[in-house]
Design an enzyme around this catalytic site. Sequence first.
Site, PDB file in Angstrom:
ATOM      1  N   LYS A  80     -40.925  21.364   6.155  1.00 10.46           N
ATOM      2  CA  LYS A  80     -41.063  22.084   7.024  1.00 10.46           C
ATOM      3  C   LYS A  80     -39.144  23.522   6.955  1.00 10.46           C
ATOM      4  O   LYS A  80     -38.659  22.482   6.446  1.00 10.46           O
ATOM      5  CB  LYS A  80     -40.813  21.311   8.362  1.00 10.46           C
ATOM      6  N   SER A 155     -42.264  21.857  17.039  1.00 17.83           N
ATOM      7  CA  SER A 155     -41.852  23.308  16.535  1.00 17.83           C
ATOM      8  C   SER A 155     -42.123  23.330  14.350  1.00 17.83           C
ATOM      9  O   SER A 155     -42.351  23.792  14.447  1.00 17.83           O
ATOM     10  CB  SER A 155     -40.799  23.796  16.226  1.00 17.83           C
ATOM     11  N   SER A 179     -41.277  17.990  17.966  1.00 17.65           N
ATOM     12  CA  SER A 179     -41.865  18.514  17.209  1.00 17.65           C
ATOM     13  C   SER A 179     -43.292  18.842  15.987  1.00 17.65           C
ATOM     14  O   SER A 179     -43.433  19.252  15.927  1.00 17.65           O
ATOM     15  CB  SER A 179     -40.806  19.676  16.527  1.00 17.65           C
TER      16      SER A 179
HETATM   17  N1  GLN Z   1     -40.631  22.244  21.933  1.00 15.74           N
HETATM   18  C1  GLN Z   1     -38.648  20.791  22.121  1.00 15.74           C
HETATM   19  C2  GLN Z   1     -37.879  21.941  22.857  1.00 15.74           C
HETATM   20  O1  GLN Z   1     -38.446  23.327  21.930  1.00 15.74           O
HETATM   21  C3  GLN Z   1     -38.021  20.194  21.157  1.00 15.74           C
HETATM   22  C4  GLN Z   1     -38.452  20.571  19.994  1.00 15.74           C
HETATM   23  C5  GLN Z   1     -37.855  19.753  18.217  1.00 15.74           C
HETATM   24  O2  GLN Z   1     -38.806  18.552  18.436  1.00 15.74           O
HETATM   25  N2  GLN Z   1     -37.508  19.891  17.242  1.00 15.74           N
HETATM   26  O3  GLN Z   1     -36.190  21.766  21.926  1.00 15.74           O
END
Ligand code: GLN
Length: 509
Positions: A80, A155, A179
């Site tokens: 990532k 994400s 994420s």
């Molecule tokens: N979707 C959540 C956010 O936008 C979690 C994102 C993540 O785990 N990096 O904060």
Amino acid sequence: MAGDLIYLSVDEARDLLDRREVSSVELTEAHLARIEAVEDRVKAFITATPEQAREGARLADERIAAGAAATFTGIPITLKDVLCTRDAPTTAGSQILRDFLPPYDATAVARLREQGAVFVGKSNTDEFAMGSSTENSSFHTTRNPWDLARVPGGSSGGPIAAVAAGEAIVGLGSETGGSVRQPAGFCGIVGLKTTYGRISRYGLIAFASSLDQIGPATRTVADCAHTLGAIAGHDPADSTSAPVPVPDYRAALTGDIKGLRVGVPREYFDQGLEPGVEAAVRQGLRVIEGLGAELVEISLPTSLSGLPTYYIIAPAEASANLARYDGVKYGLSVPRGDLLATYLATRRAGFGAEVKRRIMLGTYALSSGYYDAYYVKAQKVRTLIKAEFDRAFGRDDGADGRAAGVVDVIIAPTSPTTAFRIGERSDDPYAMYMADVLTIPANLAGIPSVAVPCGFADGLPVSLQVMGPAFAEDLILRVAEAYERSTDWTARRPPLDGAPREAIVGSGV
Ligand code: GLN
């Protein structure tokens, strides 16, 4: 032959490489060809790195020939793009880091590199990992390999979609609030969020430092165990990484879960679950019961406060972490006459809408007069959520007189829904945030959780998560793998090669 080299497990690839039936160069070329073939549809990568991969494969073959192979020597991996790499740009999905070349590798990356892993590219992410769909990436939206009109989740949608599509054997993502697990669930693969401190965060671009963890994205639980074993453990460069020994996670996968007490938290089935999701997860629970585990209904009411708690704490920490992007030290710079004007112009041009929203929410929650009402209160609720899990797992001291040691692990749906359509939630931040309502409690509590595929609903993957006490990754992986062995969900491949989806999915659950 090349086609046969796609979708191998780590153990299968290791075996072929060690027996010299396949070279790492061949294995790598097969994955680079796969990227060529599917990437215009899946769009999992921000920066493909074929030249670095070829060089890595050549070195790996030399090492194998010298009889010095480690688990990941010669194995194609995608990272990532929030993980710093010294040989490829690291953007965090943001224009503000568009041309940033880190001077060092993240510790997790360095550990895989030391093993001779082959890095095929930096994969897509919502900007600074803020999002649940990759639609907040400032580069492009990744597509779900099961249905290209849908999001892969986020994400970590890039590495997850890449692994699901056969573009890499293993991916590394990151979790702050779900994420890795949420996109893994949307794309039908395995995703792990570890205990806070299990894996060094050094070189992981910070979002919310008290929550961030790097997490493996793999097609099988065994691959997940291998990956965790390679990257876990104390790192002097990250003072929050725990000095706790790293067990042999692969060896922990015995298939035996007889007598384990599995908590099924009632509230997690009450959060707008799609009927097909509930049916698949309940069917999964019956399989687990059939393996000799005992299902125990439990209540985790404080978990329901996880989402609002997270959306105070995570933006607050993000607003502080993102202060460093000022157009002076590194990344995008939009010079103006004076320093303040430069800061403003750089941040205005460099950050996308969701990142700006988080910075504003975070600075508001931290501002004088509101700090106690929002931030301190959220920290208190976080403590209660953690205490509730501790009680369920019998990790409290029993001082409050409540029963301790109710369950060994907890199983719940990973997300309330299957993958949604691209664009469906992009204008509604709250609907987007709801995608993580079931994953966030484990992040706030700092406990590990692994998401594993458990069927299909309307032709799309469904996932259940196994949560456990702190540092019990071996236990939750054992449960997930025992389940995986008695089903074939992780063996299903998305319909990228012409087979109709119905033929792959079958009758669903
Ligand atoms: N979707 C959540 C956010 O936008 C979690 C994102 C993540 O785990 N990096 O904060």
